[in-house]
Write a protein that holds these residues in place. Sequence first.
Motif, short mmCIF file in Angstrom:
data_model
loop_
_atom_site.label_atom_id
_atom_site.label_comp_id
_atom_site.label_asym_id
_atom_site.label_seq_id
_atom_site.Cartn_x
_atom_site.Cartn_y
_atom_site.Cartn_z
N ASN A 170 -6.66 -6.14 -8.40
CA ASN A 170 -5.69 -7.00 -8.08
C ASN A 170 -4.28 -5.93 -8.42
O ASN A 170 -4.15 -5.20 -9.08
N VAL A 171 -3.60 -5.98 -6.96
CA VAL A 171 -2.32 -5.21 -7.16
C VAL A 171 -1.18 -5.44 -8.50
O VAL A 171 -0.87 -4.78 -9.19
N GLU A 172 -1.32 -6.86 -8.44
CA GLU A 172 -0.08 -7.26 -9.69
C GLU A 172 -0.86 -7.11 -11.03
O GLU A 172 -0.10 -6.62 -11.94
N SER A 173 -2.18 -7.13 -11.03
CA SER A 173 -2.85 -6.64 -12.22
C SER A 173 -2.60 -5.43 -12.74
O SER A 173 -2.42 -4.84 -14.00
N ASN A 174 -2.87 -4.41 -11.72
CA ASN A 174 -2.57 -2.90 -12.05
C ASN A 174 -1.19 -2.68 -12.61
O ASN A 174 -0.78 -2.01 -13.40
N GLU A 175 -0.06 -3.47 -11.75
CA GLU A 175 1.29 -3.18 -11.99
C GLU A 175 1.64 -3.84 -13.39
O GLU A 175 2.49 -3.42 -14.23
N LEU A 176 0.82 -4.84 -13.73
CA LEU A 176 0.99 -5.32 -15.23
C LEU A 176 0.61 -4.39 -16.39
O LEU A 176 1.22 -4.41 -17.26
N ALA A 177 -0.59 -3.71 -15.96
CA ALA A 177 -1.13 -3.22 -17.03
C ALA A 177 -0.76 -1.67 -17.03
O ALA A 177 -0.82 -0.93 -18.00
N PHE A 178 -0.24 -1.18 -15.90
CA PHE A 178 0.07 0.47 -16.01
C PHE A 178 1.28 0.42 -15.31
O PHE A 178 2.11 -0.19 -14.68
N PRO A 179 2.22 1.57 -15.67
CA PRO A 179 3.53 1.82 -15.22
C PRO A 179 3.45 2.18 -13.81
O PRO A 179 3.85 3.47 -13.44
N MET A 180 3.30 1.37 -12.74
CA MET A 180 3.06 1.82 -11.37
C MET A 180 3.89 0.48 -10.50
O MET A 180 3.75 -0.62 -10.79
N LEU A 181 4.38 0.97 -9.40
CA LEU A 181 4.94 0.00 -8.52
C LEU A 181 4.31 0.42 -7.01
O LEU A 181 4.43 1.38 -6.59
N TYR A 182 3.61 -0.37 -6.45
CA TYR A 182 3.05 -0.23 -5.04
C TYR A 182 4.10 -0.40 -4.03
O TYR A 182 4.99 -1.34 -4.03
N MET A 183 4.04 0.71 -3.15
CA MET A 183 4.62 0.57 -1.75
C MET A 183 3.98 -0.47 -0.90
O MET A 183 4.64 -1.49 -0.19
N TYR A 184 2.72 -0.23 -1.04
CA TYR A 184 1.82 -1.09 -0.12
C TYR A 184 0.33 -0.87 -0.70
O TYR A 184 0.05 0.28 -1.12
N ARG A 185 -0.59 -1.71 -0.12
CA ARG A 185 -1.75 -1.46 -0.21
C ARG A 185 -2.51 -2.18 1.10
O ARG A 185 -2.13 -3.48 0.99
N LYS A 186 -2.71 -1.60 2.32
CA LYS A 186 -3.11 -1.97 3.36
C LYS A 186 -4.23 -1.74 4.20
O LYS A 186 -4.77 -0.61 3.73
N GLU A 187 -4.58 -2.35 5.08
CA GLU A 187 -5.74 -2.03 5.74
C GLU A 187 -5.29 -0.99 6.97
O GLU A 187 -3.97 -1.11 7.41
#
Length: 650
Positions: free
Chosen positions: A456-473
């Motif tokens: 899950n994008v939000e789970s990764n951002e909660l656990a690690f110091p990262m901010l998604y620009m996007y994850r997309k098809e």
Amino acid sequence: MTQIPGHEPYTAVTELDESKVDDVDFHELPDDHELDQVTFEVLRNRLQQINEEQGTTLKQVSGSPIVTDAYDFNVTIGDERGDTVSLGPYVMYHASVTDLIIKWIIERRADNPGIEPGDMYICNDPWIGAVHQNDAVVLAPVFHEGELFSWVSSTVHQVDVGGNEIGSFAIEDDDAFAEAEPVPPTKLVEDGELRTDIEDIFLRKSRAPAMVGMDLRAQIAGNNVAIDRIHELIDDYGADTVKAVMKETMDYAETSLRNRLRELPDGVWRHVDYQEVANADDRGVHRTEVALEKDGDTLRFHVDGDPAAGMINTTYAGMRGGLVAPVLPMLCHDLPWALGGIFRAIEFEAESNIVVNAEFPAGTGMAAIAGTWHTVNLSNQCVAKLLAASDEYSEDLVAGSSGSWVTMNAMGIDQRGDQFVTQFMDPMSGGWGARSHSDGINTAGIFAAPGGITANVESNELAFPMLYMYRKEMADSGGPGEHRGGVTASMCWLPHDTDAPMQHVISAFGAAAPTSHGVSGGHPSNSVRYELVRDSNAADLLESGEIPADVGEIDGDRDIVSPKAKFVQEADDIYYSIWQGGGGYGDPIDRDPERVAADVRAGYVSEEEARRTYGVVLSDGDVDVAATTDRREEIRADRLAASPWGESDD
């Protein structure tokens, strides 16, 4: 290699040598025991439910995103000799090797240190049965009235188990001595108590000991639940009845598979594929070929290829697990996945010390997502070709799916000031291959792990110091065909809320050429890519209220990274990666033009690709029928004018 007196080589045990197990008192099923069909069906499903609860327990106890978010694990229940009766719907080749380890334990550990109630063993030795060192297996015997009744096991990809590089992927080395230490079966739990001395030895090597320790406890908990439920089943129905169900489940799986094989045409189906870049300094390609022979009611895999190289190899265990993984969903989709019976109908022959049957001390640190995954692809194609030759079973084939794993191991200081080590599991959203009657499923996951999910994008951002620009098809990532392969996804992100640089180790194959192949004229998917945008303007874009929808919209110095590399990511560096979709089925110019137009409107196919490969010309989003007819005739003419393969136009 010289052996220590009294010690045998560390090799997989495929057939139990009963002469070596005099000290083991097995629970044997009486020859005259009768089992009615209703009880068989009830208890067969109860065993599967126990297996599912075992996996659920592991997920709930583990704190690792690899387990909790992506389901990179599996669980099994086996009989007294370790033959697998039931496995979870997770990474299939994790569960396809545990019988080898159990047989090794029975032969080599029964006398010293012994196999007793309340014991559990840990093993991550690829030459005995683990796929690679990160895939730690915890195995537990189940006893009834002093007799060895059955076994349960759990396998988890541990985030880091030591070695020269982050995540234990020693991309700059050539042999096992630079990698994480392979641990042969060692008693981790004794009489129900965790042996802290053994745990300390295992955790001391890891860059993430707390995470690995939590996963070991999750594996123990899952095994304990399965043991308790098996004992309850014995109490309710009797040991002989439960054992009879185990044996009958394996017999039923064997008989059903053999009956299906008799309905398929005899013949030999072949596929050749390649891995590129055996380690960071290599620029070669490494070939493997598989011939699948179907003879009556038996499948035989014949495997050959280039010599072991770098750290992309797998051992016999990983090869066998990779070869059988596509057999289960395509040939056994409606059968119990009781590998103890299924393996009776499958034979494996391989040349020694090749990339996918490597001998010690070849590097195997990347095996699960290199040599083993590579073997999955080869088997997938051969089985699909076999099914394509059958009018009755062609609808069960699936073209190449998620042809490689884009490994992303990272280490740094997180937003809370603590060290983190992780592997990003976003590539679980790969595309599945097309079928003979339908398109592949977009971002469906990993074909060899039908129960896996993407992080899950939000789970990764909660656990690690990262901010998604996007994850997309991604458009044009599904292999073209009469039926299109499923599209894949990409991820694009920026470090967030940390000033510390991140260290990365990456490894993949399928960058030089795609490895999700099509079937019956279908084209392959996209290839994989890692890319960095150094000193990007992403933070400025976000500050101004703009969210980039594509990495091409972000300014900076672009760096296309090798498929085996390590690098440092600074605060303003964008990390981008794309993994593979699914292969297509059938000729792309046989696809209904209206379906191509619908794909363009949905963003799955670009208008340029529609014209170039599908021969479909659009005008204001609608099919230009006359222009499409002309374009498809042009494609056919170009094909007929081309020189035969291997001949020059000169």
